[in-house]
Scaffold this active site. Structure first.
Site, PDB file in Angstrom:
ATOM      1  N   CYS A   1      41.305  43.791  49.548  1.00  0.00           N
ATOM      2  CA  CYS A   1      40.754  44.222  48.266  1.00  0.00           C
ATOM      3  C   CYS A   1      41.924  44.518  47.331  1.00  0.00           C
ATOM      4  O   CYS A   1      43.082  44.392  47.724  1.00  0.00           O
ATOM      5  CB  CYS A   1      39.888  45.458  48.477  1.00  0.00           C
ATOM      6  SG  CYS A   1      38.758  45.805  47.129  1.00  0.00           S
TER       7      CYS A   1
ATOM      8  N   CYS B   1      45.251  36.671  46.675  1.00  0.00           N
ATOM      9  CA  CYS B   1      45.580  36.749  48.097  1.00  0.00           C
ATOM     10  C   CYS B   1      46.788  35.866  48.388  1.00  0.00           C
ATOM     11  O   CYS B   1      46.800  34.692  48.031  1.00  0.00           O
ATOM     12  CB  CYS B   1      44.389  36.292  48.935  1.00  0.00           C
ATOM     13  SG  CYS B   1      44.700  36.372  50.714  1.00  0.00           S
TER      14      CYS B   1
ATOM     15  N   CYS C   1      36.674  41.517  46.805  1.00  0.00           N
ATOM     16  CA  CYS C   1      36.633  41.593  45.351  1.00  0.00           C
ATOM     17  C   CYS C   1      37.303  40.346  44.786  1.00  0.00           C
ATOM     18  O   CYS C   1      38.153  39.735  45.445  1.00  0.00           O
ATOM     19  CB  CYS C   1      37.296  42.861  44.817  1.00  0.00           C
ATOM     20  SG  CYS C   1      39.080  42.919  44.958  1.00  0.00           S
TER      21      CYS C   1
END
Length: 138
Positions: A8, A87, A80
């Site tokens: 997240c 990422c 999210c």
């Protein structure tokens, strides 16, 4: 044993709740990690709503995703959109999943309305976590 990362933005609410439920539902079938693109500490309201459902996340820590770059993950779950878009690349064969849960830390209103939003999001993550374990970790 499978390695699962929940990612997240701040590793303070949604990923912490998911880590708690994934650990609960997976038992010894997986090692569950959670991390953030940033770290903001574990939100006390997340700890409170999980305790209401008899899951103790009070000892969880807020970790940066870079701490786990060498872990061979089987699954990476972003919870999210910001984490999904930012990422980092993880080498290996990790299968990625994404579900954009609302951020309860941004809830407005009375203290009870804010807690109700935390509970609503908690319950959404609980269902997602249980379904994920059933589908991928049995």
């Amino acid at each position: 044993m499978k390695n699962v990362l929940v990612l997240c933005t701040a590793n303070s609410c949604r990923s912490q709740i998911a880590e708690g439920y994934l650990r609960y539902f997976a038992g010894d079938k997986a090692k569950i990690y959670s991390a953030g693109i940033e770290t903001h500490g574990v939100n006390p309201k997340a700890i409170q709503v999980m305790a209401e459902d008899h899951i103790d996340i009070s000892k969880h820590t807020s970790n940066n995703v870079d701490e786990y770059i060498n872990v061979p993950f089987d699954y990476i779950i972003t919870v999210c959109d910001n984490a999904n878009e930012n990422c980092p690349y993880f080498p290996g064969r990790a299968e990625r999943f994404h579900h954009n849960f609302p951020d309860p830390a941004k809830a407005k209103g009375s203290p009870e309305e804010v807690m109700d939003e935390f509970r609503r999001v908690r319950d959404m993550i609980k269902i997602y976590s249980k379904d994920f374990v059933t589908a991928h970790l049995q």
